[in-house]
Design an enzyme around this catalytic site. Structure first.
Site, mmCIF file in Angstrom:
data_model
loop_
_atom_site.group_PDB
_atom_site.id
_atom_site.type_symbol
_atom_site.label_atom_id
_atom_site.label_comp_id
_atom_site.label_asym_id
_atom_site.label_seq_id
_atom_site.Cartn_x
_atom_site.Cartn_y
_atom_site.Cartn_z
ATOM 1 N N TYR A 150 2.853 7.289 1.215
ATOM 2 C CA TYR A 150 3.820 8.014 0.393
ATOM 3 C C TYR A 150 3.151 8.899 -0.650
ATOM 4 C CZ TYR A 150 6.236 3.700 1.858
ATOM 5 O OH TYR A 150 6.712 2.628 2.566
ATOM 6 N N PRO B 298 0.819 -1.224 0.000
ATOM 7 C CA PRO B 298 0.000 0.000 0.000
ATOM 8 C C PRO B 298 0.844 1.261 0.000
ATOM 9 C CG PRO B 298 -0.949 -1.589 1.479
ATOM 10 C CD PRO B 298 0.356 -2.186 1.011
ATOM 11 N N CYS B 299 0.420 2.225 -0.862
ATOM 12 C CA CYS B 299 1.248 3.417 -1.108
ATOM 13 C C CYS B 299 0.693 4.680 -0.471
ATOM 14 C CB CYS B 299 1.396 3.635 -2.614
ATOM 15 S SG CYS B 299 -0.164 4.047 -3.442
ATOM 16 N N GLN B 300 -0.424 4.585 0.240
ATOM 17 C CA GLN B 300 -1.086 5.812 0.690
ATOM 18 C C GLN B 300 -0.207 6.678 1.587
ATOM 19 O OE1 GLN B 300 -2.436 2.824 0.530
ATOM 20 N NE2 GLN B 300 -4.583 2.902 -0.099
#
Length: 309
Positions: free
Chosen positions: A77, A73-75
């Protein structure tokens, strides 16, 4: 066959891209039940509903993966998120690295937003990979130069156990298109509109785009044109009668999911999982170059050479 396991699989963009490039995806894992349901509608192998912290190396090893892929999950960043690594999702990048190093596949591919390069988490993950002897290639790819009709920059970290650093970097960069792919290039007149609305983060930015340019990044929100929308100087047209928002499934097509890919569920869930997905053809681009590298005899372990023969 080169076996692949996908961790943080979502609805399957990365898996489908690797499958299209000739890899044998044998299992996938994610902790979002709605995404796992969609995944299992569209693949012959199974995606399991499991939290990454409850996923064991022993279970992954039971599928004999030669390659582990995944997009943690990239949220934490992302420019669309809070950009706060203390929120907890950044730790899933480290969990991905730990699982890879416990399983020790010959290769791995990790995808994330390009802002991860400014994070405190990525160097920690790299240290984990390097401690086990992975050679690493790091690239940021613009999806529109990889056959995807979308300006979407994504970071890929590709590892080869016992390999050299930058083993795939030149190959990935040297094959990029010199021209961005537009929606018309990829889909022709499938949308039956010349212009569409994509809700901007602020009205200081444009919101109206043409199909004769690549789409901006597909995000997890999709809103109608608000009453009194202020025309921006950069808008593709100032005639709002010619403009409409794209449907959920049209946004999936911009993410290069095939028209045959089956989506079902609430609009909110589908918009989120489509926005989170790795564009299928971007995944295929990376997978194609990895496959070419793996298929080069000097790069293939003896056991895989025997299996490929």
């Amino acid at each position: 066959m080169i076996n692949v396991v996908d961790i943080f699989c979502g609805c399957g963009g990365l898996s489908l891209g690797f499958q299209k490039a000739g890899f044998n995806v044998v299992r996938a894992f994610d902790n979002w039940d709605k995404a796992v349901d969609i995944y299992n509608r569209n693949f012959d192998h199974e995606a399991e509903l499991v939290d990454a912290y409850n996923l064991t190396a022993e279970h992954i090893k039971s599928f004999s993966p030669d390659v582990i892929i995944g997009g943690p999950p990239c949220q934490d960043y992302s420019s669309a998120g809070k950009q706060d690594e203390t929120q907890g999702r950044a730790n899933l990048t480290l969990r991905y690295a730990e699982l890879v190093c416990e399983v020790q596949p010959e290769w791995f591919v990790m995808e994330n937003v390009d802002r991860i390069l400014k994070s405190q988490t990525l160097p920690k993950a790299i240290d984990i990979f390097k401690s086990l002897g992975y050679g690493l290639s790091q690239v940021v790819l613009d999806a529109s130069l990889c056959g995807v009709p979308q300006k979407r920059k994504r970071f890929f970290l590709i590892g080869h156990l016992g390999g050299n650093d930058d083993f795939l970097t030149e190959s990935l960069y040297s094959d990029l298109s010199s021209k961005s792919t537009t929606i018309r290039d990829y889909l022709g007149d499938e949308f039956h509109t010349e212009y569409y609305y994509r809700h901007p983060r602020s009205y200081a930015r444009r919101g109206i785009f043409s199909i004769d340019e690549p789409s901006p990044t597909v995000r997890g929100v999709n809103r109608p044109i608000p009453p009194g929308y202020p025309i921006h100087a950069g808008d593709a047209t100032n005639d709002l009668s010619k403009v409409r928002p794209l449907t959920t499934l049209e946004r999936a097509r911009i993410q290069t999911f095939p028209a045959s890919f089956e989506f079902s569920g609430s609009k909110t869930d589908l918009e989120q999982m489509i926005g989170n997905a790795v564009p299928v053809d971007l995944a295929k681009y990376v997978a194609k170059h990895l496959m070419e590298y793996i298929s080069t005899p000097l790069n293939v372990p003896m056991q895989l050479q025997f299996n490929l023969a």
